[in-house]
Write an enzyme that holds these catalytic residues in place. Structure first.
Site, PDB file in Angstrom:
ATOM      1  N   GLU A 155     -11.670  -1.941   5.912  1.00  0.00           N
ATOM      2  CA  GLU A 155     -10.765  -1.962   6.902  1.00  0.00           C
ATOM      3  C   GLU A 155     -11.175  -1.665   8.318  1.00  0.00           C
ATOM      4  O   GLU A 155     -12.322  -1.011   8.762  1.00  0.00           O
ATOM      5  CB  GLU A 155      -9.766  -0.744   6.854  1.00  0.00           C
ATOM      6  CG  GLU A 155      -8.610  -0.484   7.531  1.00  0.00           C
ATOM      7  CD  GLU A 155      -7.893   0.368   7.277  1.00  0.00           C
ATOM      8  OE1 GLU A 155      -8.131   1.491   6.434  1.00  0.00           O
ATOM      9  OE2 GLU A 155      -6.489   0.285   7.621  1.00  0.00           O
ATOM     10  N   ASP A 173     -10.601   7.741   0.417  1.00  0.00           N
ATOM     11  CA  ASP A 173     -11.227   7.543   1.801  1.00  0.00           C
ATOM     12  C   ASP A 173     -12.503   8.530   1.865  1.00  0.00           C
ATOM     13  O   ASP A 173     -12.407   9.706   1.391  1.00  0.00           O
ATOM     14  CB  ASP A 173     -10.033   8.140   3.029  1.00  0.00           C
ATOM     15  CG  ASP A 173     -10.488   8.078   4.173  1.00  0.00           C
ATOM     16  OD1 ASP A 173     -11.750   8.523   4.561  1.00  0.00           O
ATOM     17  OD2 ASP A 173      -9.644   7.586   5.025  1.00  0.00           O
ATOM     18  N   GLU A 224       0.913  -1.146   0.137  1.00  0.00           N
ATOM     19  CA  GLU A 224      -0.065  -0.157   0.066  1.00  0.00           C
ATOM     20  C   GLU A 224       0.973   1.383  -0.061  1.00  0.00           C
ATOM     21  O   GLU A 224       1.670   1.291   0.862  1.00  0.00           O
ATOM     22  CB  GLU A 224      -0.799  -0.116   1.239  1.00  0.00           C
ATOM     23  CG  GLU A 224      -1.864   1.330   1.349  1.00  0.00           C
ATOM     24  CD  GLU A 224      -2.751   0.761   2.628  1.00  0.00           C
ATOM     25  OE1 GLU A 224      -3.208  -0.175   2.665  1.00  0.00           O
ATOM     26  OE2 GLU A 224      -3.077   1.884   3.090  1.00  0.00           O
TER      27      GLU A 224
HETATM   28 MG   LIG Z   1      -2.399   3.399   4.469  1.00  0.00          MG
END
Ligand SMILES: [Mg+2]
Length: 414
Positions: free
Chosen positions: A333, A286, A234
């Site tokens: 997540e 996000d 990532e």
């Molecule tokens: Mg991250």
């Protein structure tokens, strides 16, 4: 239904002492390159800005919605001074219109960064308000569930805990970056091997490099990673290094490893660049940073059309409402730290590594008044009527990082 009030809060999160599991496992960051910033235990870059900016939007019948953007609480001033004036009196249900007005009114100076963080918080609050007003969970407004539960992975350093809770996937914050050289690389590999030993051979693991590797480092470590069943690497490079991203993807794909990225990218236009330039296999935009639920939907449509999954960074109810109603978002997540107070109450149940999204109206959350401290930000002033709560689960683990009344930051706005 008109918007009659927009309230903005800045939250100061409790500051972690470094002697618990998380404190002992720092993540390398781009600034770790410089000697002054190398000693993570003495100086955590994120401590300077940690916390959250929360917005509460109230409509004329008293229904309200909550949205937030975290880690970077400074978006509060953008929210209060640049965006709130546009929202007052607007129809609370015209979310698409609100987004476009906010973006276009600020595009000369805020197409990315903190301004879009603020837009994200407002967009989230409007979806929450809409759901509450019509008595439906947000996932229902997004088209309904496409899966009963969401498969989850755990992020953090407490792998024994994740294993005991039934997780079969975990993300490891990489403690060392390219700047730490060969010795750091050896320690990264040891850390990965240690996690595999705890989680088991079948567990999927992901490596969060937080913008601190580069192509050279990736070439040298890639072969070593093959034997650990690494699902993705990532953010191996800086977010603006699109060529570096692409090169890392080519290298890692050659070893059967995917590249994930986009946590620090903004809006549909930023996401499009990552997709068109073939930088990522998995997008991680996000909901708190990229433009809220409305923007994630647009990013997701483009990602799906290009064969790229959107597995958003973050661990909050708005993300889960999005993922449970999006075929292209099958994984989510979670961040489990029993010692950290959560910004919102109403967190979902997570069992055997699967997230169950509640069916309460809106996102189904409320502010947790036991979370650190907060200030109301109004008319350019931080008001003193903040709450200071100390009933954290174990107060001894924390230095509560709250400015006191002699802090010029607060005093200067008196
Ligand atoms: Mg991250």
């Amino acid at each position: 239904m008109k918007i009659t009030n927009v309230e903005v809060y800045k939250f100061f999160s409790p500051k972690r002492k470094t002697d618990d599991a998380w404190g002992k496992w720092p993540i390398a960051k781009p600034l770790s390159l410089y000697e002054d910033f190398m000693k993570e235990k003495d100086f955590d870059i994120l401590d300077l800005v940690a916390g959250a900016c929360v917005v509460k939007i109230t409509a004329e019948d008293g229904t309200y919605g909550l949205g937030y953007t975290g880690l970077y609480r400074e978006s509060a001033s953008f929210l209060e001074e640049c965006l709130k004036p546009h929202l007052m009196g607007m129809d609370a249900f015209e979310i698409e219109y609100a987004w476009d007005i906010m973006y276009k009114s600020c595009c000369a100076y805020g197409r990315t960064g903190l301004l879009i963080h603020a837009v994200s918080a407002i967009d989230m609050a409007l979806w929450d308000l809409y759901g509450k007003a019509v008595g439906q969970p947000v996932y229902q407004l997004l088209g309904g569930k496409v899966r009963d539960k969401i498969k989850a992975y755990a992020t953090g350093p407490d792998f024994k805990l994740y294993k005991s809770l039934g997780y079969k996937a975990a993300k490891i914050p990489m403690p060392y970056g390219a700047m730490h050289g060969k010795e750091g690389m050896k320690k990264n590999i040891e850390a990965i091997a240690g996690v595999k030993e705890i989680m088991g051979d079948d567990a999927e693991i992901m490596l969060d490099c937080w913008m601190s590797w580069d192509t050279d480092y990736t070439v040298r470590i890639a072969k070593e990673l093959e034997k650990y069943n690494v699902r993705w690497v990532e953010e191996p490079t800086m977010p603006d290094d699109y060529d570096g991203y692409k090169r890392c993807k080519e290298i890692l794909n050659g070893h059967g490893i995917l590249v994930a990225g986009g946590e620090h990218e903004f809006t549909r236009w930023g996401a499009r660049k990552l997709i068109d330039l073939k930088c990522v296999d998995i997008l991680q935009c996000d909901v708190c940073y990229a433009g809220g639920i409305s923007e994630l939907r647009k990013i997701n449509a483009y990602a799906e059309a290009n064969g790229v999954k959107l597995i958003p960074h973050s661990h909050n109810l708005p993300t889960y409402h999005f993922s449970i109603s999006s075929k292209n978002s099958p994984f989510a997540e979670t961040l489990l730290d029993p010692n950290v107070p959560r910004l919102f109450t109403g967190e979902p149940q997570i069992e055997n590594g699967f997230i169950d999204v509640p069916d309460r109206p809106g996102f189904g959350y409320e502010l947790n008044m036991d979370y650190g401290a907060f200030y109301k930000y109004e008319d350019g002033k931080y008001l003193y009527d903040y709450k200071f709560r100390t009933n954290l689960k174990d107060a001894s683990l924390w230095n509560v990082g709250i400015p006191n009344e002699t802090n010029t930051y607060v005093k200067g706005n008196e």
